[in-house]
Enzyme design. Structure first.
Site, PDB file in Angstrom:
ATOM      1  N   ASP A  92      20.308 -31.767  16.677  1.00 36.18           N
ATOM      2  CA  ASP A  92      20.807 -30.680  15.824  1.00 36.18           C
ATOM      3  C   ASP A  92      21.063 -31.186  14.405  1.00 36.18           C
ATOM      4  O   ASP A  92      21.356 -32.364  14.201  1.00 36.18           O
ATOM      5  CB  ASP A  92      22.100 -30.115  16.438  1.00 36.18           C
ATOM      6  CG  ASP A  92      22.414 -28.721  15.921  1.00 36.18           C
ATOM      7  OD1 ASP A  92      21.576 -28.118  15.232  1.00 36.18           O
ATOM      8  OD2 ASP A  92      23.532 -28.238  16.209  1.00 36.18           O
ATOM      9  N   GLY A  93      20.950 -30.260  13.438  1.00 33.27           N
ATOM     10  CA  GLY A  93      21.300 -30.593  12.055  1.00 33.27           C
ATOM     11  C   GLY A  93      20.119 -30.779  11.106  1.00 33.27           C
ATOM     12  O   GLY A  93      20.317 -31.218   9.976  1.00 33.27           O
ATOM     13  N   ASN A  94      18.922 -30.411  11.553  1.00 33.97           N
ATOM     14  CA  ASN A  94      17.760 -30.531  10.655  1.00 33.97           C
ATOM     15  C   ASN A  94      17.932 -29.684   9.396  1.00 33.97           C
ATOM     16  O   ASN A  94      17.623 -30.123   8.291  1.00 33.97           O
ATOM     17  CB  ASN A  94      16.479 -30.062  11.364  1.00 33.97           C
ATOM     18  CG  ASN A  94      16.058 -30.997  12.472  1.00 33.97           C
ATOM     19  OD1 ASN A  94      16.623 -32.063  12.637  1.00 33.97           O
ATOM     20  ND2 ASN A  94      15.052 -30.583  13.238  1.00 33.97           N
ATOM     21  N   ASN A 110      16.635 -19.523  19.983  1.00 37.36           N
ATOM     22  CA  ASN A 110      16.066 -19.883  18.674  1.00 37.36           C
ATOM     23  C   ASN A 110      14.979 -18.911  18.196  1.00 37.36           C
ATOM     24  O   ASN A 110      14.592 -18.932  17.028  1.00 37.36           O
ATOM     25  CB  ASN A 110      15.521 -21.317  18.679  1.00 37.36           C
ATOM     26  CG  ASN A 110      16.609 -22.380  18.657  1.00 37.36           C
ATOM     27  OD1 ASN A 110      16.443 -23.461  19.227  1.00 37.36           O
ATOM     28  ND2 ASN A 110      17.740 -22.098  18.003  1.00 37.36           N
TER      29      ASN A 110
END
Ligand code: IPE
Ligand code: IPE
Ligand code: MG
Length: 259
Positions: free
Chosen positions: A38-40, A86
């Site tokens: 996570d966190g792109n 998503n």
């Protein structure tokens, strides 16, 4: 999984000040590590870049995580790449991710051959664009004979959908007279999940600091150790991975008993 000690030592040369290969016990690495990558998007935003560039950078981090896992001798590395939720993202981002999965997989097949990695997927692949689906099939076929580490990519994966599907399949088998409802136990249930045949993850890593599961492996994580780092996924490197393993090895796992 057996490791090549020489390759592993070379791979972890040039250690930073706070962590080194000698900080982990290679005879006690988890068999299965799972990662919520996570966190792109935030990584890209922090650099004034488009979110898509965060996903592209995330691919490099994933390649490193696969190599690190092989060097550490894991049996299974699984990663959450795209959830059933998503699809709610802007169409442009969804398209980019699907295309990125396809192109990346083709590009990385030589690595899987070289490292004897067998590919596997968690999730409903039938809903994926044809380009992505076809490449995933090709990846499965081409690595089916490999007997090194298993690398599982969770794409269009959602834990609730997975559990509902297992319940539906068992109900159908019961109606067809193939399964006696009284014989349904935890093992039989687990055999209907995407993770069939794999050990449960001993360690779950989530990057970017979020303290939630986001519909990931709800069944399989029942007794898994959690490790959350604030590092955004594209910055997650082999040393971050080693820190997570070292933290895991410092935990006392009790499984409801006493020590
Ligand atoms: C993880 O990064 C990658 C996917 C979910 C595909 P995000 O895209 O969720 O990045 P943030 O959480 O918005 O920073
Ligand atoms: C979880 O990340 C899914 C993946 C990493 C593929 P999200 O970014 O989608 O999760 P939330 O929305 O922050 O819970
Ligand atoms: Mg996110």
């Amino acid at each position: 999984m057996l490791i090549n000690q020489e390759k592993t030592t070379a791979y972890f040369a040039d250690a930073p000040a706070d962590i080194a290969l000698s900080d982990v016990d290679l005879t006690r690495v988890p068999r299965h590590v799972s990662i919520i990558m996570d966190g792109n998007g935030r990584w890209a935003q922090a650099r004034g870049l488009d979110r898509s560039q965060g996903h592209v950078a995330g691919v490099d981090a994933l390649r490193e995580a696969v190599t690190t896992s092989v060097r550490l001798g894991l049996d299974v590395l699984s990663v959450y790449a795209f959830s059933t939720e998503n699809w709610k993202r802007p169409q442009r981002e969804v398209n980019l991710l699907m295309h990125l999965f396809a192109t990346t997989l083709v590009k990385e097949l030589p690595l899987f051959h070289q490292e004897n990695v067998r590919l596997r997927f968690f999730g409903d692949l039938t809903a994926l664009p044809k380009e992505t689906f076809d490449v995933f099939r090709q990846g499965l076929d081409e690595t089916a004979d490999h007997d090194g580490m298993t690398f599982a990519l969770a794409v269009n994966y959602g834990s609730r959908a997975e559990i509902v599907r297992a319940a539906r399949d068992l109900a159908a088998q019961a109606v067809a007279g193939e399964v006696d409802p009284a014989s349904i136990d935890a093992d039989l249930f687990a055999s209907q999940l995407y993770t069939e045949g794999l050990p449960d993850p001993e360690l779950l890593i989530r990057t970017s600091g979020e303290l939630r599961l986001s519909n990931y492996l709800l069944w399989q994580l029942a007794y898994t150790e959690f490790y959350v780092t604030d590092t955004f996924w594209p910055d997650f490197d082999k040393w971050e991975f080693l820190r997570a393993i070292a933290a895991f090895q410092g935990r006392s796992r009790r499984f409801g008993g006493v020590v």
